[in-house]
Design a protein around this motif. Structure first.
Motif, PDB file in Angstrom:
ATOM      1  N   VAL A   1     -11.218  -2.869  -9.379  1.00  0.00           N
ATOM      2  CA  VAL A   1      -9.837  -2.587  -9.780  1.00  0.00           C
ATOM      3  C   VAL A   1      -9.815  -2.369 -11.285  1.00  0.00           C
ATOM      4  O   VAL A   1     -10.410  -3.144 -12.046  1.00  0.00           O
ATOM      5  CB  VAL A   1      -8.909  -3.764  -9.381  1.00  0.00           C
TER       6      VAL A   1
ATOM      7  N   ILE B   1      -5.947  -3.922  -0.986  1.00  0.00           N
ATOM      8  CA  ILE B   1      -6.575  -3.015  -1.962  1.00  0.00           C
ATOM      9  C   ILE B   1      -7.297  -1.887  -1.236  1.00  0.00           C
ATOM     10  O   ILE B   1      -7.167  -0.708  -1.590  1.00  0.00           O
ATOM     11  CB  ILE B   1      -7.548  -3.783  -2.886  1.00  0.00           C
TER      12      ILE B   1
ATOM     13  N   HIS C   1     -13.717  -4.732  -5.699  1.00  0.00           N
ATOM     14  CA  HIS C   1     -13.112  -3.410  -5.491  1.00  0.00           C
ATOM     15  C   HIS C   1     -13.088  -2.568  -6.768  1.00  0.00           C
ATOM     16  O   HIS C   1     -12.560  -1.453  -6.754  1.00  0.00           O
ATOM     17  CB  HIS C   1     -11.686  -3.569  -4.953  1.00  0.00           C
TER      18      HIS C   1
ATOM     19  N   THR D   1      -4.804   0.540   0.220  1.00  0.00           N
ATOM     20  CA  THR D   1      -4.170   1.349  -0.824  1.00  0.00           C
ATOM     21  C   THR D   1      -5.119   2.451  -1.282  1.00  0.00           C
ATOM     22  O   THR D   1      -4.722   3.611  -1.450  1.00  0.00           O
ATOM     23  CB  THR D   1      -3.760   0.464  -2.022  1.00  0.00           C
ATOM     24  N   ARG D   2      -6.390   2.074  -1.449  1.00  0.00           N
ATOM     25  CA  ARG D   2      -7.378   3.052  -1.907  1.00  0.00           C
ATOM     26  C   ARG D   2      -7.573   4.172  -0.879  1.00  0.00           C
ATOM     27  O   ARG D   2      -7.907   5.305  -1.233  1.00  0.00           O
ATOM     28  CB  ARG D   2      -8.694   2.341  -2.207  1.00  0.00           C
TER      29      ARG D   2
ATOM     30  N   SER E   1       0.719   3.436  -3.454  1.00  0.00           N
ATOM     31  CA  SER E   1      -0.011   4.707  -3.416  1.00  0.00           C
ATOM     32  C   SER E   1       0.905   5.885  -3.705  1.00  0.00           C
ATOM     33  O   SER E   1       0.509   6.838  -4.384  1.00  0.00           O
ATOM     34  CB  SER E   1      -0.708   4.885  -2.063  1.00  0.00           C
TER      35      SER E   1
ATOM     36  N   ARG F   1       0.798  -1.233   0.000  1.00  0.00           N
ATOM     37  CA  ARG F   1       0.000   0.000   0.000  1.00  0.00           C
ATOM     38  C   ARG F   1       0.831   1.285   0.000  1.00  0.00           C
ATOM     39  O   ARG F   1       0.485   2.233  -0.698  1.00  0.00           O
ATOM     40  CB  ARG F   1      -0.943   0.000   1.205  1.00  0.00           C
TER      41      ARG F   1
ATOM     42  N   THR G   1      -4.737   6.703  -1.797  1.00  0.00           N
ATOM     43  CA  THR G   1      -4.693   7.382  -3.098  1.00  0.00           C
ATOM     44  C   THR G   1      -6.054   7.289  -3.788  1.00  0.00           C
ATOM     45  O   THR G   1      -6.751   6.280  -3.664  1.00  0.00           O
ATOM     46  CB  THR G   1      -3.618   6.772  -4.022  1.00  0.00           C
ATOM     47  N   ASP G   2      -6.386   8.351  -4.510  1.00  0.00           N
ATOM     48  CA  ASP G   2      -7.583   8.302  -5.346  1.00  0.00           C
ATOM     49  C   ASP G   2      -7.204   8.160  -6.820  1.00  0.00           C
ATOM     50  O   ASP G   2      -8.033   8.286  -7.711  1.00  0.00           O
ATOM     51  CB  ASP G   2      -8.450   9.544  -5.135  1.00  0.00           C
TER      52      ASP G   2
END
Length: 336
Positions: free
Chosen positions: A98, A64, A96, A67-68, A39, A35, A71-72
């Protein structure tokens, strides 16, 4: 206005495919590409990729989500095709939403590409030969990564420069192709872009970034290392097909050779069957890599590194690395 108009123009197709500012992917490095690094790369305009490796679906689900939260921006997930729970991992990526899934480690099993495309994600694949690359692209893969033997970790037998000359003239006009293996500076990025690549993938250059969670001892081994120290493992017994792994020479390199001899002996004695023997060999690397990256055991762990390791001599923020690579590429293109 971009500060690197020539490089950005040549990267446009790759950047649009990834949804990023720059068509620079980070190679998925187990235990490193998690992550924090992923990110950071995406936030800096590149494309981070989570290395799923041997994760369970539950662990990937958490990674996941984590990590989200950092960051966007777009990022991808790298899945190993031989993972026993591959389709469960694909389902996690689907939940998710992805946007990009990288299938690595072998030919994608039947139905895997379709399962990924079903939820709208793009599929990136690796191919060791031009014939296989064409077949995978015909079968639904959206983009290709060609990776030469200079790379770190599991490698094929052919150098990046030769693969680029084989693949790019045949595929680059009609397909998105990223080049990887041995890239440490922007001048090399410029050359592959001029040959028709849509972008590049780097791993070793990012492994020791400030945002990388790799142990300080792991990073120090990179700073000491040079190209000649990053050697490929050898296969001892033809019955135990070992995909060569490039890593820095240490006691672990010797122990892997000894491990192969030991497993081959037990295979001869009927103590293990072929499948068990091959699994033992693969598990050796997974454990050895964690010992190096997380625990900092750089003597007996596996310090996977590409031959560009000699160009990694200090810890730098990801954003600075990307700015430097883009500037070097731009300067090279401006001199043409």
């Amino acid at each position: 206005m971009t500060a690197t108009p020539k490089t950005s123009a040549l990267m446009r197709r790759g950047a649009e495919f990834l949804g990023t500012e720059h068509a620079i992917l980070c190679g998925a490095m187990s235990w490193v590409s998690e992550r924090n690094l992923v990110s950071a790369i995406s936030n800096a305009g590149g494309f981070g990729v989570i290395a799923c490796g041997a994760m369970t679906p539950e662990l990937l689900d958490n990674e996941i989500a984590a990590t989200r939260a950092l960051t966007d921006k777009p990022f991808g997930v790298n899945l190993i095709t031989m993972h026993p729970a591959l389709f469960d991992l694909i389902a996690v990526c689907a939940r998710h939403k992805v946007g990009h899934v990288v299938l690595a480690g072998g030919i994608p099993p039947k139905g895997s590409v379709e399962a990924i495309k079903e939820f709208g994600a793009k599929v990136l694949v690796f191919a060791p030969t031009l014939a296989l690359a064409k077949k995978l692209l015909r079968s639904g893969a959206d983009a290709l990564v060609i990776e030469g033997s200079e790379a770190g970790g599991h490698i094929g037998p052919v150098s990046t420069s030769v693969l680029a000359q084989e693949f790019l003239p045949a595929l680059a006009a009609d397909h998105v192709v990223f080049v990887a293996g041995g890239i440490g500076r922007g001048e090399m990025i410029a050359s592959y872009l001029e040959m028709g690549a849509s972008g590049v993938q780097l791993g070793t250059r990012f492994a020791c970034a400030t945002e990388s969670i790799a142990h300080p001892a792991f990073k120090a081994a990179f700073f000491r290392g040079n190209a000649r120290d990053a050697v490929a493992s050898v296969q001892v017994d033809p019955r135990l097909p070992v995909i060569p792994v490039r890593a820095l020479k240490n006691k672990g390199t010797e122990e892997f050779t000894a491990k192969q001899v030991e497993v081959a002996k037990r295979l001869d004695e009927g103590i293990v069957d072929m499948a068990q023997a091959q699994l033992e060999i693969e598990h050796f690397w997974a454990g050895a890599l964690r010992r190096a990256v997380i625990d900092g055991d750089v003597e007996r762990g596996s310090v996977m590194a590409g031959q560009s390791v000699g160009m990694v001599n200090k810890e730098e923020p990801v954003a600075e690395i990307i700015v430097q690579l883009m500037a070097e590429s731009e300067e090279a293109l401006s001199r043409r």
